[in-house]
Motif scaffolding. Structure first.
Motif, short mmCIF file in Angstrom:
data_model
loop_
_atom_site.label_atom_id
_atom_site.label_comp_id
_atom_site.label_asym_id
_atom_site.label_seq_id
_atom_site.Cartn_x
_atom_site.Cartn_y
_atom_site.Cartn_z
N ASP A 32 0.68 -1.31 0.04
CA ASP A 32 0.17 0.05 0.06
C ASP A 32 0.94 1.29 -0.16
N VAL A 67 -4.46 -2.23 -3.73
CA VAL A 67 -6.12 -2.21 -3.92
C VAL A 67 -6.05 -0.84 -3.60
N GLU A 101 -8.90 2.07 -2.95
CA GLU A 101 -10.15 2.43 -2.37
C GLU A 101 -11.00 3.19 -3.15
N GLU A 128 -9.94 8.01 -9.54
CA GLU A 128 -9.33 6.29 -9.39
C GLU A 128 -8.48 5.94 -10.29
N HIS A 152 -12.45 -2.80 -1.96
CA HIS A 152 -12.12 -2.77 -0.45
C HIS A 152 -11.04 -3.86 -0.19
N PRO A 153 -9.88 -3.38 0.69
CA PRO A 153 -8.75 -4.35 0.62
C PRO A 153 -8.81 -5.57 0.83
N GLU A 172 -10.97 -7.57 -1.69
CA GLU A 172 -10.01 -7.68 -2.87
C GLU A 172 -8.59 -8.61 -2.75
N GLN A 199 -3.94 2.76 1.93
CA GLN A 199 -4.62 2.02 2.89
C GLN A 199 -4.06 1.76 4.05
#
Length: 317
Positions: free
Chosen positions: A12, A40, A42, A60, A93-94, A97, A121
Motif C-alpha cells: 500500500d 488495492v 479504495e 481512481e 475494499h482491501p 480484494e 490503505q
C-alpha cells in the motif's frame, strides 16, 4: 508443494507493508515461486455535495496509475535478485480484494504486514489482516514490521534456516505439519517441533497426600517427547528435525524458545470454529505475531475443524 507457485503480497506504498518483502522474497527463492504484488485502491467516496461519476472515475484512474508504477518499481527490484514477480492493481475494499485475488491466482500463500500506515490503505491486525486470516482458505503469513528497519529496501531476502511448529497434541495443531515440512524441505531448513509443558497445578486439599511434583513433571515431559518423536515419521524424507519441550506458560515459553533458537518462521494452525475459520482473540498465534514473530497460519481441513467443533459440543448436542 509444486514448483509453480504464486505468493500474494498486498502492498500500500507504506514502509510498514514493505516490511514483508524480505520474507516474501526469501520464500519465493526457496520455493521457486512468483511474487504477485497487489495494490488495492479504495473507491473514491461521494463528497458532501456528491462528485460526478466521471470525476470519481478519473481520480481512481490516476490513483491506479500511481500504484501501478509503484508496484512496477518493487517488482523490478525483486527481479534484479533473480525472483520472478508480476503486479496487479484493483479498485475495491482491501480485505475483499485480497481474498478475491488469492482465489483468482490460486495463491499458495498470502504474505502481509499486520499493519500499514500512510499511502492509500492501512493494513493492521484487527482489521484487514484480521479479516484475511480469518476467512481465507489460503495459508497466510503475518509479519509485524520492525520499526528499526523501516524503509531499508536493501535488506536481503530472509534465509529460512529454522522453522518452528508449536504442537499441543491436537489434530488441529498437527494440521500445520505438512506445510511446515514442505517448506523445510524446499529451504533446507531445520524443523523444530515444540510442545510446551505447562507447570502442573495441584489442589492439595483434594488429595490425602502431597503428590511428587518432580515425578509428575518428569512423566509429562517424557510423554511430550514421545509424542513429538512420533510425529517425525510424518516429515518429508531428508528434513532435519529436532524436538523441544520448554516449560512454562505457553506463549511466554514459546517466545523465549523461539528467540533463543533464532527461529526464522513459525508455522501453526488457526483455531477455526464454525462457518468461518476464526483466529480467537488473544490466542497463541495472535500474541506471537504481536511479539514480532513471523507466523504462517494454516487453516485446518474441514474434517479437522468439524471434528474439533463436535468435540466442543455438549453431550447430546
Amino acid at each position: 508443494m509444486t514448483t509453480q507457485q504464486r505468493l500474494l503480497v498486498p502492498l500500500d506504498e507504506s514502509e510498514q507493508a514493505e516490511a514483508v518483502l524480505p520474507y516474501a522474497e526469501g520464500l519465493a527463492r526457496a520455493l521457486g515461486a512468483t511474487l504477485h504484488l497487489l495494490a488495492v485502491v479504495e473507491p473514491e467516496p461521494p463528497r458532501i455535495f456528491g462528485l460526478d461519476t466521471e470525476i470519481r472515475t478519473q481520480l481512481e484512474l490516476e490513483l491506479c496509475q500511481g500504484m501501478t508504477g509503484y508496484l512496477a518499481a518493487i517488482a523490478e527490484e525483486s527481479r534484479a535478485q533473480g525472483i520472478a514477480a508480476d503486479t496487479e492493481t484493483v479498485v475495491g475494499h482491501p480485505a475483499e480484494e485480497i481474498l478475491a485475488a488469492a482465489d483468482r491466482t490460486a495463491a499458495s500463500m498470502i504474505i502481509m504486514a499486520t499493519h500499514g500506515r500512510g499511502g492509500l490503505q492501512r493494513l493492521f491486525l484487527g482489521s484487514v489482516a484480521d479479516k484475511v486470516m480469518r476467512t481465507s482458505s489460503h495459508p497466510t503469513l503475518l509479519v509485524s514490521p520492525d520499526e528499526h528497519n523501516l524503509g531499508k529496501r536493501n535488506l536481503q531476502p530472509v534465509a529460512l534456516r529454522r522453522i518452528a511448529v508449536p504442537l499441543d497434541g491436537s489434530p488441529l495443531a498437527e494440521a500445520a505439519l505438512d506445510l511446515a515440512g514442505s517448506l523445510a524441505a524446499a529451504a533446507g531448513a531445520r524443523l523444530l517441533l515444540v510442545r510446551v509443558q505447562s507447570l502442573p497445578l495441584t489442589n492439595t486439599m483434594a488429595y490425602p497426600y502431597m503428590p511428587d511434583l518432580g515425578a509428575v513433571e518428569a512423566d509429562l515431559e517424557r510423554e511430550a517427547q514421545q509424542y513429538l518423536e512420533s510425529l517425525r515419521s510424518r516429515l518429508p524424507a531428508g528434513v532435519t528435525s529436532e524436538i523441544a519441550v520448554p516449560r512454562g506458560v505457553p506463549v511466554t515459553a514459546l517466545a523465549g524458545y523461539f528467540q533463543e533458537n533464532a527461529v526464522d518462521l513459525v508455522v501453526m494452525t488457526t483455531h477455526g470454529l464454525g462457518g468461518f475459520h476464526r483466529l480467537l482473540v488473544g490466542s497463541t498465534a495472535d500474541r506471537l505475531v504481536r511479539l514480532g514473530f513471523p507466523v504462517l497460519l494454516v487453516h485446518a481441513t474441514e474434517k479437522v475443524a468439524d471434528d474439533l467443533s463436535r468435540s466442543r459440543q455438549p453431550v447430546g448436542a
